[in-house]
Design a protein around this motif. Structure first.
Motif, PDB file in Angstrom:
ATOM      1  N   GLU A 206       3.455  -4.660   6.332  1.00 48.72           N
ATOM      2  CA  GLU A 206       2.687  -3.434   6.096  1.00 48.72           C
ATOM      3  C   GLU A 206       2.877  -2.405   7.199  1.00 48.72           C
ATOM      4  O   GLU A 206       3.086  -2.726   8.360  1.00 48.72           O
ATOM      5  CB  GLU A 206       1.190  -3.772   6.010  1.00 48.72           C
TER       6      GLU A 206
ATOM      7  N   SER B 161       0.816  -1.220   0.000  1.00 48.51           N
ATOM      8  CA  SER B 161       0.000   0.000   0.000  1.00 48.51           C
ATOM      9  C   SER B 161       0.844   1.263   0.000  1.00 48.51           C
ATOM     10  O   SER B 161       0.311   2.364   0.009  1.00 48.51           O
ATOM     11  CB  SER B 161      -0.918   0.010   1.227  1.00 48.51           C
TER      12      SER B 161
ATOM     13  N   VAL C 148      -5.493   1.464  -2.585  1.00 53.23           N
ATOM     14  CA  VAL C 148      -5.102   0.539  -1.511  1.00 53.23           C
ATOM     15  C   VAL C 148      -6.199  -0.485  -1.298  1.00 53.23           C
ATOM     16  O   VAL C 148      -5.952  -1.685  -1.192  1.00 53.23           O
ATOM     17  CB  VAL C 148      -4.824   1.328  -0.210  1.00 53.23           C
TER      18      VAL C 148
END
Lengths: 495, 236
Positions: free
Chosen positions: B191, B161, B169
């Motif tokens: 992430e 993302s 995203v």
């Protein structure tokens, strides 16, 4: 250019915005810089006198160059101030004068024609676009479009060029000199295509390519000298030995990247040369090796008038009048064939997993590894294959010259071959040809300019790098298209 | 499927990973969250053998892959969409995808291509475009698509993302979910976007300063007050 200022002002009386003092001051400044530069570079000349080295002043040349710079700068200034049309006319006139009228020196003629041409071009651009200068991005885009067109036209240009090259020796203009230049150009084209595999496809900056050229040349010379082997036996052997040296060099250096890699290859090129110079008993040292045998006609016939025992004479075999040109023509076809082999290999390999893996490595090494490409093997393969082609070219060089010495394999050779690849646009096959014509062909064509041709060569390089930093024809076409004629092959063999 | 035990990785004298233990089961989506510089990407890269773990073992499907070279690890069925996407900018989208299929079974190119283009219809529209001229989101899709082309059993995603618009995203995470559910692909994802990553994941790990400090199901971690305080609140 030879453009007196009063004619320009008379030609455009309607325009009052011309800033004469400013423009003149600007041109004067340029002339002053020219004075500083030309005074030591052009104004003084060393000459050999019986009493020793003397210095001779050349005021005429200095004055001529200063005046030309002044007028050229003035022309550029006026173009910017809406006087493009008169400047265009005058610049063209001056280029014409340079072309037609007799000039005291060739250099003056060249400067007049080139300078006038460039100013005229600038003026013409201004007239059509309304601006004296294109922005960098615009220029890039324009040049890119040209590059794309050239690249696409290659489909038609290439066969024509190959046929042209093939029938050249049969045409009446093919005298000894033309063929020699042709052989020289083709040798460099072959070397450029060979180096393009390493630099253009695999993205490894190799500053020592001439080492493989040297290995090939010495392999043939030494094998012929010590074992009496013929050219046709030695050619593959020389290629293999050069490839082997490529692998030997490759192993230690392939973990290096970028600059470090380049430096080590530079060192390797020098090591080979220094070994050749110092291993006197084996290589003949700085004296080189002479009397290298010439190639026969595929081992069947000789090109001499009276062939050795067991050999036919070429001219008798084909019922021709004896001519010493036959061998040159044969050499020409030989190097043409060798160069085309390299080209075909590269064109083909780009569509194969091996070539695609090379291109991926060039683009991004880490991503390539994470896609399962074995970096070491791929780089070694690129090195070995390019070295092999360099070795072939080296053998050819040895048999053509009949004499080789370490002096033929200095760093400047590597630099020239690299310059050909970079100027042409890395990875572009046609670019190599164009760049070879520029880099090797122009200095040959301007031989009569004597000392100045290297100056022109240097200027050409600077201009190309300013205008086309990525090379003349740096456009890359994808190797596969969706639902195109070719089905993409699965890439299993790149392991 | 993948078992990491006691892995220490160094950059020179700096210890980036200080003994990582972690397990990924077949068919799972596992997320690793943590702040900048915690060592998340380093762990992902260590799994691929570059840099190599100085101590500890990485076991993939019963085989010790700790000391294998990167390309050999990839051939075992682990594909990575690396940090910063690292697509080949001067190659076309199709060529990029083709590069992804280097380790795939011969002859699988067409079917895999079809599958990836169905997952990412945008890539189909841009198939002959130079990859470097696409937007960040499209490049991210390409990076994931390229990794999928090798028919991996374990997909490693490094910050999918990063730098993308919220809408994109969302799309990307939907695709990850789809790959996992439809193809039973095991996904290990690093992430910073903790909310999305944990919401999607079956299980999650939290990494701080080269150590795993917390683990649990995605929902558990999302509800955990410490995690919320450190990675979620104020972030969204």
């Amino acid at each position: 250019m030879t453009m007196p200022s009063h004619t320009a002002s008379a030609a455009a009386p309607t325009n009052r915005a011309v800033d004469w003092p400013g423009t003149l001051r600007d041109a004067g400044l340029a002339a002053f810089v020219a004075l500083l530069l030309t005074l030591p570079l052009v104004g003084l000349r060393t000459i050999d006198r019986p009493t020793g080295l003397g210095i001779e002043a050349r005021p005429d040349e200095v004055i001529a160059s200063i005046v030309l710079v002044f007028l050229g700068r003035l022309g550029l200034g006026l173009i910017r101030q809406n006087l493009a049309l008169p400047v265009l006319v005058l610049a063209l006139a001056c280029a014409g004068v340079g072309l037609v009228l007799p000039m005291p020196t060739q250099v003056l003629r060249l400067v007049l024609v080139a300078g006038g041409g460039i100013i005229a071009l600038r003026a013409a651009i201004t007239l059509t676009t309304g601006r004296s200068k294109l922005s960098q991005a615009e220029r890039d885009r324009r040049m890119d479009r040209v590059a794309v067109q050239v690249q696409h036209a290659t489909k038609y240009i290439a066969p024509v060029a190959i046929i042209g090259a093939a029938i050249l020796p049969l045409t009446p203009i093919a005298d000894r000199q033309i063929l020699d230049i042709g052989i020289l150009l083709l040798t460099y084209i072959m070397l450029g295509w060979g180096l393009n595999i390493v630099v253009g496809l695999a993205g490894l900056l190799d500053l020592g390519y001439v080492a493989f050229y040297a290995v090939g040349a010495y392999s043939y010379a030494l094998l012929a000298h010590y074992f009496g082997l013929s050219f046709w036996v030695c050619l593959p052997l020389a290629g293999m030995l050069a490839a082997l040296s490529g692998v030997l060099l490759g192993f230690p250096v392939l973990r290096l990247r970028g600059d470090y890699f380049a430096i080590v290859t530079l060192g390797f090129g020098e090591i080979i040369r220094i070994i050749l110079v110092n291993w006197y008993q084996f290589t003949g040292g700085p004296n080189g090796i002479s009397g290298i045998p010439r190639p026969s006609f595929f081992g069947i016939a000789d090109f001499t008038r009276t062939p050795t025992e067991g050999m036919a004479a070429f001219h008798e075999l084909f019922g021709l009048e004896f001519s010493s040109l036959h061998r040159i023509v044969f050499m020409y076809y030989l190097i043409l064939a060798l160069a085309l082999v390299v080209n075909l290999f590269t064109l083909r390999v780009r569509k194969l997993p091996l070539g695609r893996a090379w291109e991926a490595l060039r683009e991004d090494e880490i991503a390539s590894a994470s896609l399962g490409i074995n970096r070491t093997n791929m780089k070694l393969a690129a090195f070995a294959i390019a070295a092999m082609f360099g070795g072939f070219a080296g053998s050819f060089f040895a048999t053509r010259q009949g004499f080789i010495s370490p002096e033929s394999f200095t760093f400047i050779e590597s630099a020239i071959i690299l310059a050909i690849v970079v100027l042409g646009g890395m990875g572009s096959q046609i670019g190599v040809v164009v760049a070879t014509l520029l880099v090797i062909g122009l200095p040959e064509a301007f031989r009569e300019l004597a000392d100045y041709r290297m100056l022109a060569f240097g200027m050409g390089m600077v201009v190309i790098m300013l205008w086309r930093p990525r090379g003349l024809l740096a456009h890359r076409d994808p190797t596969i298209l969706l639902h195109g004629g070719r089905k993409p092959q699965s890439a299993g063999a790149a392991r | 499927m993948l078992k990491v035990s006691g892995v220490h990785t160094f950059y020179g004298a700096i210890e980036a990973l200080k003994g990582i233990d972690l397990e990924i089961g077949s068919g799972e989506i596992v997320s690793l969250i943590g702040a900048n510089g915690a060592g998340k990407s380093t762990l992902l890269m260590t799994l691929c053998g570059s840099p190599r773990a100085r101590q500890g073992r990485v076991i993939f499907e019963g085989e010790d892959i700790t000391d294998l070279p990167t390309h050999e690890i990839v051939r075992r069925g682990i594909a990575q969409s690396p940090e910063g996407r690292r697509i080949f900018p001067r190659m076309s989208v199709l060529e990029n995808l083709q590069m992804g299929s280097i380790v795939a079974k011969p002859g699988s190119f067409e079917t895999e291509l079809e599958r990836v283009l169905t997952l990412f219809p945008r890539l189909k529209e841009r198939i002959h475009q130079r990859a470097g001229t696409m937007s960040g989101g499209e490049q991210q899709m390409l990076a994931i698509g390229r990794a999928l082309m090798s028919q991996p059993r374990l997909l490693l995603l490094d910050e999918p993302s990063l730098g993308l618009a919220p809408l994109i995203v969302k799309q990307i995470f939907q695709v990850i979910k789809a790959i996992n559910e439809e193809q039973k692909m095991t996904v290990f994802m690093v992430e910073q976007n903790a909310f999305h990553a944990l919401k999607l994941a079956h299980r999650g790990y939290v990494m701080v300063n080269g150590r795993i400090t917390m683990t649990g199901s995605g929902a558990q971690l999302l509800a955990d007050p410490e995690v919320r305080a450190a990675y979620l609140e104020g972030g969204h």
